[in-house]
Design a protein around this motif. Structure first.
Motif, PDB file in Angstrom:
ATOM      1  N   THR A   1       0.820  -1.219   0.000  1.00 40.30           N
ATOM      2  CA  THR A   1       0.000   0.000   0.000  1.00 40.30           C
ATOM      3  C   THR A   1       0.857   1.274   0.000  1.00 40.30           C
TER       4      THR A   1
ATOM      5  N   GLY B   1       0.670   5.153   0.891  1.00 37.30           N
ATOM      6  CA  GLY B   1       1.972   5.696   1.278  1.00 37.30           C
ATOM      7  C   GLY B   1       2.515   4.991   2.503  1.00 37.30           C
ATOM      8  N   LEU B   2       3.796   5.178   2.734  1.00 38.86           N
ATOM      9  CA  LEU B   2       4.438   4.594   3.912  1.00 38.86           C
ATOM     10  C   LEU B   2       5.385   5.662   4.448  1.00 38.86           C
TER      11      LEU B   2
ATOM     12  N   LEU C   1       6.043   5.323  10.524  1.00 35.52           N
ATOM     13  CA  LEU C   1       6.370   3.910  10.727  1.00 35.52           C
ATOM     14  C   LEU C   1       7.187   3.731  12.015  1.00 35.52           C
TER      15      LEU C   1
ATOM     16  N   GLU D   1       4.932   3.915  14.889  1.00 39.92           N
ATOM     17  CA  GLU D   1       4.145   2.698  15.129  1.00 39.92           C
ATOM     18  C   GLU D   1       4.995   1.621  15.786  1.00 39.92           C
TER      19      GLU D   1
ATOM     20  N   PRO E   1     -11.245   4.155  16.607  1.00 41.13           N
ATOM     21  CA  PRO E   1     -10.755   3.173  15.612  1.00 41.13           C
ATOM     22  C   PRO E   1     -11.376   3.352  14.233  1.00 41.13           C
ATOM     23  N   GLY E   2     -11.159   4.503  13.632  1.00 44.55           N
ATOM     24  CA  GLY E   2     -11.582   4.725  12.258  1.00 44.55           C
ATOM     25  C   GLY E   2     -12.729   5.709  12.118  1.00 44.55           C
TER      26      GLY E   2
ATOM     27  N   PRO F   1       0.213   6.402   9.384  1.00 44.05           N
ATOM     28  CA  PRO F   1      -0.119   4.980   9.255  1.00 44.05           C
ATOM     29  C   PRO F   1      -1.487   4.660   9.879  1.00 44.05           C
ATOM     30  N   LEU F   2      -2.117   3.640   9.325  1.00 43.91           N
ATOM     31  CA  LEU F   2      -3.426   3.197   9.829  1.00 43.91           C
ATOM     32  C   LEU F   2      -3.296   2.672  11.248  1.00 43.91           C
ATOM     33  N   GLN F   3      -4.182   2.855  12.211  1.00 45.86           N
ATOM     34  CA  GLN F   3      -5.324   3.713  12.122  1.00 45.86           C
ATOM     35  C   GLN F   3      -5.088   5.001  12.888  1.00 45.86           C
TER      36      GLN F   3
ATOM     37  N   HIS G   1      -6.516   1.536  21.712  1.00 43.52           N
ATOM     38  CA  HIS G   1      -5.184   1.466  21.114  1.00 43.52           C
ATOM     39  C   HIS G   1      -4.542   2.857  21.077  1.00 43.52           C
TER      40      HIS G   1
ATOM     41  N   ASN H   1       1.055  -1.905   6.834  1.00 45.70           N
ATOM     42  CA  ASN H   1       0.172  -0.724   6.809  1.00 45.70           C
ATOM     43  C   ASN H   1      -1.024  -0.863   5.880  1.00 45.70           C
TER      44      ASN H   1
ATOM     45  N   GLN I   1      -4.006  -4.145  20.291  1.00 41.66           N
ATOM     46  CA  GLN I   1      -5.253  -4.711  20.668  1.00 41.66           C
ATOM     47  C   GLN I   1      -5.506  -6.000  19.909  1.00 41.66           C
TER      48      GLN I   1
ATOM     49  N   GLN J   1     -17.149  -0.887  11.684  1.00 40.04           N
ATOM     50  CA  GLN J   1     -16.073  -0.035  11.184  1.00 40.04           C
ATOM     51  C   GLN J   1     -16.058  -0.103   9.658  1.00 40.04           C
TER      52      GLN J   1
END
Lengths: 530, 530
Positions: free
Chosen positions: A125, A137-138, A143, A146, A193-194, A353-355, A401, B153, B355, B397
């Protein structure tokens, strides 16, 4: 590939490794270089085992070697975006990659091979030619953030166990509220969470504001409540309507103009219609950056109507919220400071980065009012520190989280560059392309660029049902071939009366003009025989 | 401390670094060894910058150096569990650690210092003397899994962008359902952002099962529905009642016996009472491992009552679910196979990093029925692969964090040892302590051990209000001193008519008898003058 080994003397040893694999079985052969006496490392030698420090460091550094190689290749355009396989193929086990959970524990070497395989059969991704999602993207700083968050392994429940992260969240939410334009950045908020959950929060607190007794008595304590949102808005508003007990029939969809923006007059007409039926309008969602078109609803005009009828105004800026950081583009969200609540996902346009999604609320204390259960066994009031920092009871989650650190770190590292990020003229570049190529017909907005590719066989065909049906099948066919070839990825969907079209999104700063050119060329190449 | 540097030739260079800091300013001095020409690295040199590969690798390896040092120290008992500061102290900036987000981007060196400081002022939840939460420990395999997840990611939205993770989730959920005892592991499920959300799912699907029209028409389409749960159950059942439109008044709390287990006769009496009032009983939650006592409700007896009155049975095994992996202890969850849904958090007893929570459902398809909105623009039905693997629409979600990989990897690595993990006789060890020490009065169950410490000044005092009030203040005082000294952490709370008592939880395999001894000795040391 190199393996870093920590030897008994604490030194790092770097050696080449060759991995030979046969179906169903893995042989890790060291063909050259130093063989550490701790290798292969049995799992039980890892910490907390006695003398587990060296094997643990060795194992973690080998994992990091796999990950940094992956990072390097993600930015390398000669790497494929994905190596597609059907579910049944992966389930059967490809080249010995066995997804099944057996009753026999695996060796550490096999665990490392599993890590490599997991990345190999995944989707990059962060690749500059991945245009498939709003999140891409990264970011290297993100990163790192995270990795640190995982290592700290705590949760946002209380200040007691996450003092630094709780404060970072508080300070960052304040900055975000300042960007929205609420006086002194006052208000409330949470990372959730989103975006779907953030939107759900907005509906919950709107209901609590006007009908607080629903918290104890349930929906039967309120009249029939109605929510309004664009026909182009994210489906999470409808999901919230279903989950929270409003019912999807009471989520009224608003008509949009040709660019996908809510028509304010339609909102007012539908409010009046609902009132006439005896229902009670409660909540309006204005979308700032719709999922498909990237459309921005006219917030000020919607806010006028909300004020007139005393309705809660939520702005879903999950996608478009990032433009608040841009001097040039923030005008698209003019009026957002009049909203009662805002969803803003830094994991989209801002590349976190997600989320990473925030629900921001103008009225202080209402999140706690809506959600707190004052469970004394979880939130002790008699602690030695200021317990207003214990934010857990404001959330519908208990454990939460840590999503803040990566964002805080990225903000620290490059706040002044976020502006530049969204300034980058992806849109113009692609518009130019659309204009120059007579076989692409599209309607670009924001950094979403939606377009049809007209294959040779359809170019002479007059418009009508047959052509529409055929055109509808073009994008799925191209997408299937694209995934098989693995060279690039872009999404497609129908919308309203429009048959399947591509939606290219750019939210990755690695993307260059040549990557956009590549996507277009690749579509032409794949669709040559259609 | 060592810094690994990637030189221009691609070699790793290891050099010692000394960090001198003055208030408000950071000086990173390299006192010895090789100075890479790319150091200090401006942020803009990182990928995707041209030639960004080497600075990126250098930066990431420096971050990893910080993290692996943190990991090592977390397992070292001479390291403090925390370095406590009050919120205002951290906000003012300690030793130059500045949490504020300024408008000036920081250098990469400062970013590294920020990372170090973030860990320094945090809480080591993986430390063997951290007994504060149900989630503790730092599993090395799980940590590696989280690092990989961050690097990949992606999100669980579709098979298209998370093929491997989606399949891992499916296979792991099936294994979990097998452990529950549902025939062939059939059924449904999802990983969700924590046990509270998993519990919320259970209430939503129970409602959908009996009153599917609520999805479209709202709660007004249903009669007054009532939920039942233990007075000792997690507050998330009440939160779900509030959020989903039932109202907390319709969440009926059940009485418990002296060990905190629901009394089945009380459930039946309250069901009959509700029916007599014209309400409709819908849902019963049985807790398997309560938060404070670690109590297990008698599932079989509760299931009999649910069958008799046709109610949904949910088992909240967020904490106790891990015992399903233990041949010796799984009898505590006897009857769980009769549940309609189960919450099980591998991030608690099974030591998976936060989590990781699953909602498991016996009836296949009901999650999708309850939650799907069939948004064609997000879930295209005309893809080339089997789109039943696109699980996004089952969730409330939209984007969903990848929580599965670390768990899958840990299962692969050590499934046969999970059993051993929960076998470890923490409980017995602590029981022995409680019996041996006349100043500790407690009621251990599961690996939760609840106890009062009776300080010298209260030992001769007769029971009564005065003694109760004084005893209530003892645990907070000890905890405050404990946090200031930073040597260990244990939680306290009141419950029902019991004044503040300690709850020690062991869920970290690093904990030894000597750590438990340490906690008890430390309480005695701190409370000496109370």
């Amino acid at each position: 590939c190199l393996i870093m080994t920590v030897s008994f003397t604490g030194k790092l040893i770097i050696r080449p490794i060759s991995t030979e694999r046969t179906r169903g079985q893995t042989v890790v052969g060291i063909t050259n270089g130093f063989i550490s006496p701790t290798f292969p490392t049995p799992l039980l030698d890892l910490l907390p085992a006695k003398n587990g420090e060296e094997p643990t460091m060795q194992f973690l550094l080998e994992v990091v070697d796999i990950l940094t190689n992956y990072v390097k290749k993600t930015f390398d355009r000669s790497t494929k975006v994905l190596d597609f396989h059907h579910p049944h193929q992966l389930l059967e086990g490809i080249e010995g990659f066995n997804l099944e959970l057996s009753d026999q524990p695996e060796s550490l070497e096999q665990i490392l091979v599993d890590c490599r395989d997991t990345l190999k059969y995944g989707v990059r991704t962060g690749h500059p030619r991945f245009f498939n999602q709003l999140s891409s993207g990264l970011d290297i700083i993100g990163l790192a953030g995270e990795w640190l968050t995982s290592t700290a392994n705590t949760n946002m429940f209380t200040y007691e166990i996450a003092p630094v992260f709780v404060l970072m969240e508080q300070l960052t939410l304040k900055k975000m509220r300042e960007m929205i334009g609420w006086p002194n950045g006052e208000g409330d908020g949470l990372f959730s969470p989103g975006g779907a959950i953030s939107n759900m929060y907005s509906v919950m607190i709107a209901r609590y504001k006007y009908f607080p007794e629903v918290k104890t008595k349930g929906m039967s304590a309120a009249p029939r409540l109605v929510l309004f949102t664009s026909e182009h808005s994210h489906y999470s508003i409808k999901k919230a309507g279903a989950a929270l007990g409003f019912g999807t029939d009471n989520v009224i969809l608003l008509s949009t103009d040709e660019r996908g923006r809510v028509i304010p007059a339609d909102l007012e007409a539908k409010i009046l219609d609902a009132k006439q039926k005896g229902y009670v309008p409660l909540f309006v969602n204005a979308t700032a950056g719709s999922t498909v078109y990237g459309a921005f609803d006219p917030i000020n005009e919607i806010a006028d109507i909300c004020e007139k009828y005393n309705l809660w105004l939520h702005v879903d800026g999950a996608w478009g919220g990032g433009l608040l950081m841009s001097r040039k583009h923030r005008h698209k969200l003019n009026g957002i400071e009049r909203a009662n609540s805002v969803t803003w996902n830094p994991h989209k346009m801002m590349g976190v980065p997600l989320q990473c999604s925030a629900i921001l609320v103008r009225e202080k204390g209402i999140l706690a009012g809506c959600n707190s259960m004052c469970a004394g066994y979880l939130f002790q009031p008699d602690k030695q520190y200021d317990v207003t920092y214990d934010t857990g009871d404001k959330a519908i989650q208990c454990g939460r989280h840590v999503d803040i650190f990566k964002f805080w770190l990225m903000w620290k590292a490059k706040v002044s560059r976020v502006d530049r990020r969204v300034h980058t003229c992806w849109l113009k570049k692609t518009e130019k392309h659309l204009q120059a190529n007579k076989n692409l017909h599209g309607f670009p907005q924001h950094t979403n660029v939606c377009f049809w590719y007209i294959p040779p066989s359809l170019r002479g065909m007059p418009d009508g049902d047959e052509r529409r049906e055929k055109l509808h099948r073009v994008a799925p066919k191209i997408k299937a071939m694209m995934m098989e070839s693995g060279t690039t990825m872009v999404g497609y969907q129908p919308q309203g009366n429009k048959v399947n079209f591509f939606r290219m999104v750019v939210s990755n700063p690695s993307v260059t003009q040549s990557d956009i050119d590549f996507l277009i060329d690749e579509i032409e190449r794949l669709a040559h025989d259609l």
